[in-house]
Write a protein that holds these residues in place. Structure first.
Motif, short mmCIF file in Angstrom:
data_model
loop_
_atom_site.label_atom_id
_atom_site.label_comp_id
_atom_site.label_asym_id
_atom_site.label_seq_id
_atom_site.Cartn_x
_atom_site.Cartn_y
_atom_site.Cartn_z
N ALA A 1 0.82 -1.21 0.00
CA ALA A 1 0.00 0.00 0.00
C ALA A 1 0.85 1.26 0.00
CB ALA A 1 -0.93 0.00 1.20
N ARG A 2 2.04 1.20 0.57
CA ARG A 2 2.90 2.38 0.60
C ARG A 2 3.19 2.86 -0.81
NH1 ARG A 2 7.00 3.52 5.33
NH2 ARG A 2 5.39 3.76 6.90
N ALA A 3 3.47 1.93 -1.70
CA ALA A 3 3.75 2.31 -3.09
C ALA A 3 2.47 2.79 -3.78
CB ALA A 3 4.34 1.13 -3.84
N ARG A 4 1.35 2.10 -3.52
CA ARG A 4 0.09 2.50 -4.15
C ARG A 4 -0.35 3.88 -3.71
NH1 ARG A 4 -1.82 -2.35 -2.24
NH2 ARG A 4 -3.50 -1.28 -1.13
N ARG A 5 -0.15 4.20 -2.45
CA ARG A 5 -0.62 5.49 -1.95
C ARG A 5 0.25 6.65 -2.41
NH1 ARG A 5 -2.54 3.10 3.95
NH2 ARG A 5 -4.16 1.76 3.03
N GLU A 6 1.45 6.35 -2.85
CA GLU A 6 2.27 7.40 -3.44
C GLU A 6 1.68 7.84 -4.77
OE1 GLU A 6 6.24 5.98 -3.77
OE2 GLU A 6 6.65 6.10 -1.61
N ARG A 7 0.91 6.96 -5.42
CA ARG A 7 0.27 7.29 -6.69
C ARG A 7 -1.18 7.74 -6.50
NH1 ARG A 7 2.71 2.24 -7.63
NH2 ARG A 7 0.67 1.21 -7.63
N TYR A 8 -1.66 7.73 -5.28
CA TYR A 8 -3.04 8.11 -4.99
C TYR A 8 -3.23 9.60 -5.25
CZ TYR A 8 -7.50 7.78 -2.42
OH TYR A 8 -8.83 7.78 -2.06
N VAL A 9 -4.36 9.96 -5.83
CA VAL A 9 -4.64 11.36 -6.13
C VAL A 9 -5.09 12.08 -4.87
CG1 VAL A 9 -6.02 12.95 -7.50
CG2 VAL A 9 -5.26 10.77 -8.49
N GLY A 10 -4.28 13.01 -4.39
CA GLY A 10 -4.61 13.75 -3.18
C GLY A 10 -4.31 12.96 -1.92
N ALA A 11 -4.91 13.39 -0.82
CA ALA A 11 -4.69 12.74 0.48
C ALA A 11 -5.45 11.42 0.56
CB ALA A 11 -5.12 13.67 1.61
N TRP A 12 -4.85 10.43 1.23
CA TRP A 12 -5.51 9.15 1.47
C TRP A 12 -6.00 9.14 2.91
CZ3 TRP A 12 -5.79 5.04 4.70
CH2 TRP A 12 -6.39 3.87 4.23
N LEU A 13 -7.30 8.89 3.10
CA LEU A 13 -7.88 8.77 4.43
C LEU A 13 -8.48 7.39 4.61
CD1 LEU A 13 -9.72 12.22 4.80
CD2 LEU A 13 -7.57 11.52 5.89
N PRO A 14 -8.55 6.92 5.85
CA PRO A 14 -9.21 5.62 6.11
C PRO A 14 -10.68 5.68 5.71
CG PRO A 14 -7.89 6.32 8.00
CD PRO A 14 -7.95 7.49 7.07
N GLU A 15 -11.24 4.51 5.44
CA GLU A 15 -12.66 4.43 5.10
C GLU A 15 -13.51 4.69 6.34
OE1 GLU A 15 -13.69 0.78 3.24
OE2 GLU A 15 -12.11 0.92 1.73
N PRO A 16 -14.44 5.62 6.27
CA PRO A 16 -15.28 5.90 7.44
C PRO A 16 -16.30 4.80 7.69
CG PRO A 16 -16.05 7.17 5.56
CD PRO A 16 -14.79 6.46 5.11
N LEU A 17 -16.59 4.58 8.96
CA LEU A 17 -17.52 3.51 9.35
C LEU A 17 -18.83 4.09 9.84
CD1 LEU A 17 -15.13 1.21 11.40
CD2 LEU A 17 -16.05 0.74 9.12
N PRO A 18 -19.95 3.56 9.36
CA PRO A 18 -21.25 3.99 9.88
C PRO A 18 -21.57 3.26 11.18
CG PRO A 18 -21.56 2.33 8.19
CD PRO A 18 -20.07 2.58 8.27
N ASP A 19 -22.52 3.80 11.92
CA ASP A 19 -22.99 3.15 13.14
C ASP A 19 -24.23 2.35 12.78
OD1 ASP A 19 -23.87 2.36 15.57
OD2 ASP A 19 -23.96 4.35 16.47
N ARG A 20 -24.09 1.01 12.83
CA ARG A 20 -25.22 0.15 12.49
C ARG A 20 -25.96 -0.34 13.74
NH1 ARG A 20 -24.90 -1.85 7.21
NH2 ARG A 20 -23.98 -0.22 5.94
N GLY A 21 -25.74 0.32 14.85
CA GLY A 21 -26.47 -0.05 16.06
C GLY A 21 -26.05 -1.37 16.66
N GLY A 22 -24.86 -1.85 16.25
CA GLY A 22 -24.35 -3.08 16.85
C GLY A 22 -24.95 -4.35 16.29
N ALA A 23 -25.77 -4.23 15.24
CA ALA A 23 -26.38 -5.43 14.66
C ALA A 23 -25.34 -6.26 13.94
CB ALA A 23 -27.49 -5.03 13.68
N VAL A 24 -25.42 -7.56 14.04
CA VAL A 24 -24.50 -8.45 13.37
C VAL A 24 -25.31 -9.34 12.42
CG1 VAL A 24 -22.77 -10.25 13.63
CG2 VAL A 24 -22.95 -8.45 15.34
N HIS A 25 -25.24 -9.00 11.13
CA HIS A 25 -25.99 -9.77 10.16
C HIS A 25 -25.13 -10.84 9.50
CE1 HIS A 25 -28.21 -5.72 9.94
NE2 HIS A 25 -28.82 -6.51 10.80
#
Length: 310
Positions: free
Chosen positions: A76-100
């Protein structure tokens, strides 16, 4: 660790633990799911007789998942050097703790170790530091087990975790600090009314906004620094996107904002607040990272990009 000859099924409990480990190691829900799937694929590729010999299938799966994640982090270090702009982690939604058991977002435990602020700090670590630190400090795995993942001695793994611990911000803080929900609510109102003076007052003078469009959505390629510039940028966004709807939502377990246009999620914003003022804003716009926030798994790219003057 379990009796010899024990088998394993892809139960929600086992998979949940692996997804949680992998997401914190990779900062990407999609990559975490791929890593866990790869670990299970290797498990079921073994002859049944070999699987019965493994004392603890859960420990085996964790080790393999950790090794897969380590490989991903290195590449990923090499891939993110080619990433357009800043790389941020994927945000997580709150699903209320449900486990489907079908959507990896449903399996996530939202705590201080998944806040955007903490995940961004993890990005500054070397792959080996991150694996040692996350597995030991977050999940309390012994260094003897971590050593088998990293291919190093337990003493070397302990040193890696210690080095990672010295990174600024490496100590997880509560997901919701004092006044964060109120500060985010005030930002929402000022943004909706295009009140630039109110926005400046809500932002710390040294605040920084980082946006991630990944080349697939308009976003500032460099961080926007300073309360005045951030406020101008936010107002410009509102001017260029009529009909933008802002919703208060939990983002990685903390109060945040979700922007929708024509009913589709275009931006997920996480905040860091100190002393009642917003110090950091992380705005994820890359539609590939917003799939857990949409029902059909696809989000539009939107129409705004660089801040005024850039």
């Amino acid at each position: 660790m379990g009796a010899a000859g024990a088998g394993t099924d892809e139960t929600p409990g086992e998979r949940r633990q692996l997804i949680n480990v992998a997401y914190r190691l990779l900062g990407s829900l999609a990559e975490a799911e791929d890593a866990v799937q790869e670990a299970y694929a290797r498990w079921y590729a073994m002859p049944r007789s070999r699987r019965r010999e493994i004392v603890s299938p859960g420990a085996w799966l964790t080790t393999v998942t950790g090794r897969v994640c380590l490989d991903v982090l290195v590449s990923a270090r090499a891939r993110r050097e080619r990433y357009v702009g800043a790389w941020l982690p994927e945000p997580l939604p709150d699903r209320g703790g449900a486990v489907h058991g079908t959507d990896p977002a449903d399996l996530m435990v939202l705590d201080e170790s998944v806040t955007m602020a903490f995940l961004v700090v993890l990005e500054s670590m070397t792959p080996a530091e991150r694996v040692a630190f996350v597995l030991h400090d977050v999940f309390r795995y012994p260094f003897a087990e971590i050593a088998s993942i990293l291919g190093r001695t337990p003493a070397a793994c302990k040193q890696l975790a210690s080095s990672a611990r010295r990174r600024p911000g490496s100590a997880p803080r509560p997901a919701t600090g004092p006044g964060q929900a109120e500060a985010v609510r005030h930002v929402k109102r000022a943004w909706e009314t295009k009140d630039i003076a109110a926005l400046v007052g809500l932002l710390d003078p040294g605040a920084v906004m980082t946006a991630d469009g990944g080349g697939l959505a308009g976003a500032a390629l460099r961080p926007v620094e300073g309360a005045s510039r951030i406020a101008q940028y936010m107002i410009a966004i509102a001017d260029k996107a009529p009909g933008l709807e802002l919703l208060e939502r939990s983002v990685n377990g903390a109060p945040g904002l979700v922007a929708r246009r024509a009913g589709a999620v275009t931006t997920v914003a996480a905040f860091d607040v100190a002393g009642g003022r917003v110090t950091r804003i992380w705005a994820v716009r890359n539609p590939e990272k917003l799939r857990p926030w949409t029902r059909d798994g696809h989000g539009p790219s939107g129409a705004y990009g660089s801040p005024p003057g850039e």
